[in-house]
Scaffold this motif. Structure first.
Motif, PDB file in Angstrom:
ATOM      1  N   MET A  41       0.829  -1.205   0.000  1.00 40.32           N
ATOM      2  CA  MET A  41       0.000   0.000   0.000  1.00 40.32           C
ATOM      3  C   MET A  41       0.861   1.251   0.000  1.00 40.32           C
ATOM      4  N   LYS A  43       0.598   4.882   0.931  1.00 36.85           N
ATOM      5  CA  LYS A  43      -0.360   5.583   1.788  1.00 36.85           C
ATOM      6  C   LYS A  43      -0.359   7.096   1.561  1.00 36.85           C
ATOM      7  N   VAL A  45      -3.193  10.625   2.008  1.00 41.81           N
ATOM      8  CA  VAL A  45      -4.516  11.219   2.306  1.00 41.81           C
ATOM      9  C   VAL A  45      -4.505  12.666   1.825  1.00 41.81           C
ATOM     10  N   ALA A  90      -7.344   2.027  -2.111  1.00 37.55           N
ATOM     11  CA  ALA A  90      -7.561   1.299  -0.854  1.00 37.55           C
ATOM     12  C   ALA A  90      -8.946   1.578  -0.291  1.00 37.55           C
ATOM     13  N   GLU A  91      -9.499   2.755  -0.576  1.00 33.11           N
ATOM     14  CA  GLU A  91     -10.813   3.119  -0.035  1.00 33.11           C
ATOM     15  C   GLU A  91     -11.629   3.835  -1.101  1.00 33.11           C
ATOM     16  N   ASN A  99      -9.016   9.393   1.851  1.00 31.91           N
ATOM     17  CA  ASN A  99      -7.886   8.464   1.802  1.00 31.91           C
ATOM     18  C   ASN A  99      -7.724   8.013   0.345  1.00 31.91           C
ATOM     19  N   SER A 101      -5.031   6.245  -0.841  1.00 37.17           N
ATOM     20  CA  SER A 101      -3.940   5.258  -0.895  1.00 37.17           C
ATOM     21  C   SER A 101      -4.118   4.278  -2.049  1.00 37.17           C
TER      22      SER A 101
HETATM   23  C1  LIG Z   1      -6.269   4.405   4.114  1.00 33.36           C
HETATM   24  O1  LIG Z   1      -7.079   3.234   4.032  1.00 33.36           O
HETATM   25  C2  LIG Z   1      -6.405   2.007   4.209  1.00 33.36           C
HETATM   26  C3  LIG Z   1      -7.402   0.886   3.969  1.00 33.36           C
HETATM   27  O2  LIG Z   1      -8.503   0.998   4.789  1.00 33.36           O
HETATM   28  C4  LIG Z   1      -5.790   1.974   5.601  1.00 33.36           C
HETATM   29  O3  LIG Z   1      -5.115   0.766   5.810  1.00 33.36           O
HETATM   30  C5  LIG Z   1      -4.830   3.139   5.719  1.00 33.36           C
HETATM   31  O4  LIG Z   1      -4.251   3.163   7.005  1.00 33.36           O
HETATM   32  C6  LIG Z   1      -5.539   4.442   5.432  1.00 33.36           C
HETATM   33  N1  LIG Z   1      -4.547   5.506   5.418  1.00 33.36           N
HETATM   34  C7  LIG Z   1      -4.622   6.577   6.189  1.00 33.36           C
HETATM   35  C8  LIG Z   1      -3.493   7.529   6.083  1.00 33.36           C
HETATM   36  O5  LIG Z   1      -5.582   6.781   6.891  1.00 33.36           O
END
Ligand SMILES: *[C@@H]1O[C@H](CO)[C@@H](O)[C@H](O)[C@H]1NC(C)=O
Ligand SMILES: *[C@@H]1O[C@H](CO)[C@@H](O)[C@H](O)[C@H]1NC(C)=O
Length: 303
Positions: A41, A43, A45, A90-91, A99, A101
């Motif tokens: 991933m 990451k 945001v 990821a989301e 988010n 990612s």
């Molecule tokens: C973004 O979403 C992913 C998947 O749910 C999570 O693992 C990750 O920690 C999130 N990143 C942030 C910076 O919140």
């Protein structure tokens, strides 16, 4: 066609918006670590830069890998698409977490590198770079004794191999007194088909300076010891029933014939000298005419 059109519009928006003031910034982890063969991933945001702009809406997300022409993923809130396999968000971008990612499934060595994430919102846009560092763990090293001559003065060498690691690691050699012999070895890191490395080190054994045991140690790219294997030179013997180690010359087997043949030759020479002296008594008389006997002849010479 639709997605290509969208993409061109997005690029135009990106460049047009560059100079305009933006009320958002993309916040990425500087480095993300991924394991080869697993999911990774990247990451990121999106954050408002000012309090009053906290209620923004994401209109587009573009993920690219720095040295690649085409984007890996293009999302736009009306018509998501242009996606390569293995890459997804990821989301859901619509939710309020902002988010953005990137998920990469089945991480490969080639995924290692720099990525950029561009986000377009109704209050401006921003681009950030982030890194994926791919790692794979090297296998336990194996050591073979080989009789292939690499340099003229050596008759054997030890060959240590470890593979399936990433990034490039190192092999080092130590004898049983922990003395480092790595400088005498030739090292090679080959890239395998899957992008992972195979490490090979060949340590020549000089006939008169060979130790009882050698240890081959694998260091990963951070210089940390991850594995080691030791070979006992005297104890090496072919595994019963395998018969697959024809290429090995075992020290005990080399030494034994040399000693046996050597002693045979010395023995034969001594026997020859002895027989010459013993079986030819007439010969002794013929050379020094005043001698009857070898011992008398010797004492006569001395006096
Ligand atoms: C973004 O979403 C992913 C998947 O749910 C999570 O693992 C990750 O920690 C999130 N990143 C942030 C910076 O919140
Ligand atoms: C090297 O090995 C250490 C210990 O296992 C580990 O913490 C580190 O992440 C590894 N580094 C790499 C680049 O694989």
């Amino acid at each position: 066609m639709a997605s290509r059109g969208t993409f061109i519009i997005l690029i135009t928006v990106m460049f047009a918006a560059k100079s305009a003031q933006s009320f958002v910034k993309v916040d990425c982890e500087e480095t993300n670590v991924g394991q080869h063969g697993h999911q990774s991933m990247l990451k990121c945001v999106v954050q408002p830069t000012q309090d009053q702009a906290s209620d923004f809406e994401i209109q587009a997300i573009i993920w690219t890998k720095v040295e690649m022409e085409k984007p890996l993923l293009v999302y736009d809130n009306t018509d998501l698409k242009t996606m390569l396999q293995r890459y997804r968000l990821a989301e859901e971008p619509q939710n309020k977490k902002h988010n953005v990612s990137l998920l990469i499934t089945d991480t490969k060595a080639a995924d290692d590198g720099e990525y950029t994430c561009t986000v377009v919102t109704d209050v401006g846009d921003n681009t950030q770079t982030t890194r994926l560092t791919v790692r794979a763990i090297y296998s336990e090293p194996t050591i073979k004794l080989s009789n292939v001559k690499k340099t003229p003065n050596t008759d054997k060498s030890l060959i240590c191999k470890s593979e399936g690691g990433f990034p490039k690691g190192e092999l080092r050699w130590f004898d049983e007194h922990e003395v480092d012999w790595t400088k005498s070895a030739t090292f090679e890191a080959k890239k395998m088909e899957n992008g992972l490395f195979q490490l090979i080190s060949s340590l020549p054994l000089l006939p008169l300076s060979t130790f009882n045991s050698y240890t081959c140690v694998v260091f990963n790219s951070s210089g940390i010891e991850v594995h080691k294997t030791t070979i006992q030179l005297e104890q090496v013997s072919p595994e019963p029933g395998t018969g697959t180690r024809d290429d090995l010359i075992l020290p005990s087997k080399v030494v034994a014939p040399v000693v046996v043949i050597g002693s045979l030759i010395v023995g034969l020479l001594l026997l020859l000298v002895f027989l010459r002296r013993r079986s030819q008594p007439g010969h002794g008389h013929a050379v020094p005419s005043n001698d009857n006997d070898v011992e008398e002849g010797d004492s006569a010479m001395e006096s």
